[in-house]
Enzyme design. Structure first.
Site, PDB file in Angstrom:
ATOM      1  N   SER A  63      42.836 -27.736  73.266  1.00 12.52           N
ATOM      2  CA  SER A  63      41.923 -28.337  71.607  1.00 12.52           C
ATOM      3  C   SER A  63      40.542 -27.575  71.470  1.00 12.52           C
ATOM      4  O   SER A  63      39.722 -27.460  70.374  1.00 12.52           O
ATOM      5  CB  SER A  63      42.201 -29.480  72.183  1.00 12.52           C
ATOM      6  OG  SER A  63      40.813 -30.206  73.356  1.00 12.52           O
ATOM      7  N   ARG A  67      42.019  -9.404  90.836  1.00 18.25           N
ATOM      8  CA  ARG A  67      40.931 -10.595  89.283  1.00 18.25           C
ATOM      9  C   ARG A  67      40.227  -9.318  88.838  1.00 18.25           C
ATOM     10  O   ARG A  67      40.410  -9.043  87.793  1.00 18.25           O
ATOM     11  CB  ARG A  67      40.201 -11.305  90.202  1.00 18.25           C
ATOM     12  CG  ARG A  67      39.555 -12.025  89.584  1.00 18.25           C
ATOM     13  CD  ARG A  67      38.410 -13.075  90.083  1.00 18.25           C
ATOM     14  NE  ARG A  67      38.986 -13.965  91.301  1.00 18.25           N
ATOM     15  CZ  ARG A  67      39.419 -15.117  91.401  1.00 18.25           C
ATOM     16  NH1 ARG A  67      39.910 -15.432  89.489  1.00 18.25           N
ATOM     17  NH2 ARG A  67      39.750 -15.882  91.745  1.00 18.25           N
ATOM     18  N   MET A  81      40.692 -21.264  82.929  1.00 11.80           N
ATOM     19  CA  MET A  81      40.244 -21.291  83.760  1.00 11.80           C
ATOM     20  C   MET A  81      40.640 -20.275  85.481  1.00 11.80           C
ATOM     21  O   MET A  81      40.960 -20.903  86.429  1.00 11.80           O
ATOM     22  CB  MET A  81      41.646 -22.078  84.107  1.00 11.80           C
ATOM     23  CG  MET A  81      41.050 -23.600  83.218  1.00 11.80           C
ATOM     24  SD  MET A  81      39.761 -24.489  83.076  1.00 11.80           S
ATOM     25  CE  MET A  81      39.952 -25.631  84.328  1.00 11.80           C
ATOM     26  N   LEU A 126      35.765 -15.619  86.265  1.00 10.57           N
ATOM     27  CA  LEU A 126      36.093 -13.572  85.746  1.00 10.57           C
ATOM     28  C   LEU A 126      34.805 -13.041  87.266  1.00 10.57           C
ATOM     29  O   LEU A 126      34.174 -13.696  87.018  1.00 10.57           O
ATOM     30  CB  LEU A 126      35.072 -13.662  85.068  1.00 10.57           C
ATOM     31  CG  LEU A 126      35.715 -13.848  83.458  1.00 10.57           C
ATOM     32  CD1 LEU A 126      34.805 -14.321  81.826  1.00 10.57           C
ATOM     33  CD2 LEU A 126      37.154 -13.637  82.784  1.00 10.57           C
ATOM     34  N   HIS A 171      32.456 -27.094  79.500  1.00 12.98           N
ATOM     35  CA  HIS A 171      32.218 -27.325  80.435  1.00 12.98           C
ATOM     36  C   HIS A 171      32.175 -28.851  79.926  1.00 12.98           C
ATOM     37  O   HIS A 171      30.975 -29.820  80.101  1.00 12.98           O
ATOM     38  CB  HIS A 171      30.712 -27.096  81.165  1.00 12.98           C
ATOM     39  CG  HIS A 171      31.474 -27.511  83.051  1.00 12.98           C
ATOM     40  ND1 HIS A 171      32.438 -26.582  83.942  1.00 12.98           N
ATOM     41  CD2 HIS A 171      30.656 -28.318  83.885  1.00 12.98           C
ATOM     42  CE1 HIS A 171      32.657 -27.302  85.221  1.00 12.98           C
ATOM     43  NE2 HIS A 171      31.983 -27.905  85.048  1.00 12.98           N
ATOM     44  N   GLN A 227      33.410 -34.887  72.347  1.00 15.81           N
ATOM     45  CA  GLN A 227      31.417 -34.793  72.362  1.00 15.81           C
ATOM     46  C   GLN A 227      31.887 -32.739  72.509  1.00 15.81           C
ATOM     47  O   GLN A 227      30.897 -32.093  71.776  1.00 15.81           O
ATOM     48  CB  GLN A 227      30.927 -35.389  73.011  1.00 15.81           C
ATOM     49  CG  GLN A 227      30.626 -36.599  72.890  1.00 15.81           C
ATOM     50  CD  GLN A 227      30.031 -37.155  71.308  1.00 15.81           C
ATOM     51  OE1 GLN A 227      29.393 -35.969  70.951  1.00 15.81           O
ATOM     52  NE2 GLN A 227      30.551 -37.762  70.482  1.00 15.81           N
TER      53      GLN A 227
HETATM   54  C1  GAR Z   1      38.062 -28.528  78.519  1.00 16.38           C
HETATM   55  O1  GAR Z   1      37.444 -29.920  78.521  1.00 16.38           O
HETATM   56  C2  GAR Z   1      37.083 -27.985  79.350  1.00 16.38           C
HETATM   57  O2  GAR Z   1      35.875 -28.538  79.104  1.00 16.38           O
HETATM   58  C3  GAR Z   1      37.246 -27.578  80.093  1.00 16.38           C
HETATM   59  O3  GAR Z   1      38.650 -27.112  80.623  1.00 16.38           O
HETATM   60  C4  GAR Z   1      39.360 -27.931  78.829  1.00 16.38           C
HETATM   61  C5  GAR Z   1      40.265 -27.749  78.034  1.00 16.38           C
HETATM   62  O4  GAR Z   1      41.037 -28.217  77.034  1.00 16.38           O
HETATM   63  N1  GAR Z   1      37.111 -26.387  80.936  1.00 16.38           N
HETATM   64  C6  GAR Z   1      36.804 -26.197  81.918  1.00 16.38           C
HETATM   65  O5  GAR Z   1      36.648 -26.980  83.355  1.00 16.38           O
HETATM   66  C7  GAR Z   1      36.377 -25.009  82.598  1.00 16.38           C
HETATM   67  N2  GAR Z   1      35.667 -24.710  83.789  1.00 16.38           N
HETATM   68  P1  GAR Z   1      40.960 -27.417  76.372  1.00 16.38           P
HETATM   69  O6  GAR Z   1      42.130 -26.410  75.632  1.00 16.38           O
HETATM   70  O7  GAR Z   1      42.035 -28.549  75.088  1.00 16.38           O
HETATM   71  O8  GAR Z   1      40.275 -27.306  75.483  1.00 16.38           O
END
Ligand code: GAR
Length: 212
Positions: A13, A61, A86, A89, A105, A169
């Protein structure tokens, strides 16, 4: 050619918010480490080039990041946006792209780095929660902050309701940060973020609100 590379792992998203945004880039490329990421299908609907570098096909990695860096070298990205990516790196990768690697984040960093941020915010009883866009540095979820959005935590909130309001947000601040960067309004000098012409509104968020 100005290329924006978006790295994803799942739903996509935040990636979509960057595909919807009016950005001064010539090319947008989406790369996923997960072949089943829902976001890949969304990107394809937008007609955006997509690539999969499946981390499971690499022994560690370092070799995964080397393959990712090899792909990056082809695109010469102006900016790399981690949009729900996720994978942690390696320091080598981060250092190579340090000044043009940003992440979204789901917490008000430095509070709640890592995973399960909304559950932890509820457990700690914080009254204000939110999201952060920051430059990526070798220390996980600790790089220089570009923009944050804060929301009230409500007494009836669940992990799902909180994450949904924070996500709304995220979709506002991530495109904003990318636009500042692409338009050259955002500078990182010795670890300090500077944004030209950003509005400096002075708002206090009370949560719960003050009694009148
Ligand atoms: C989002 O809430 C993003 O902030 C979080 O994963 C979700 C991904 O949603 N990211 C982390 O936690 C990174 N450490 P999305 O695939 O719908 O953008």
């Amino acid at each position: 050619m100005k290329t924006l590379v978006i790295l994803i792992s799942g739903r996509g998203s935040n990636m979509q918010s960057l595909l919807d945004a009016d950005l001064n880039v010539d090319r947008r490329v989406v790369i996923s480490n997960n072949p089943d990421a829902e976001g890949l299908r969304i990107a394809q609907r937008y007609g955006v080039e997509t690539f999969v570098i499946n981390h499971r096909q690499f022994p560690d990695r370092q070799t995964f990041d080397a393959a990712l860096a090899e792909k990056m070298a082809i695109f010469q990205p102006k900016l790399i946006a981690l949009a729900g990516f996720m994978r942690v790196l390696t320091d080598e990768f981060v250092q190579r792209y340090q000044d043009r690697l940003i992440n979204i984040h789901p917490s008000l960093l430095p509070a709640f780095p890592g995973l399960s941020t909304h559950a932890r915010a509820l457990r700690e009883g914080v009254k204000i929660h939110g999201c952060t866009v920051h430059f990526v540095t070798p220390q996980l979820d600790h790089g220089p902050i570009i923009i944050q959005a804060a929301i009230s935590v409500l007494p009836q909130d669940t992990e799902a309701s909180l994450s949904q309001r924070v996500l709304q947000q995220e979709h506002r601040i991530f495109p904003q940060a990318v636009r500042w960067f692409i338009d050259g309004q955002l500078k990182l000098t010795n670890g300090v973020v500077e944004i030209n012409n950003a509005s400096t509104s002075n708002i206090t968020l009370y949560s719960p609100g003050l009694a009148e």
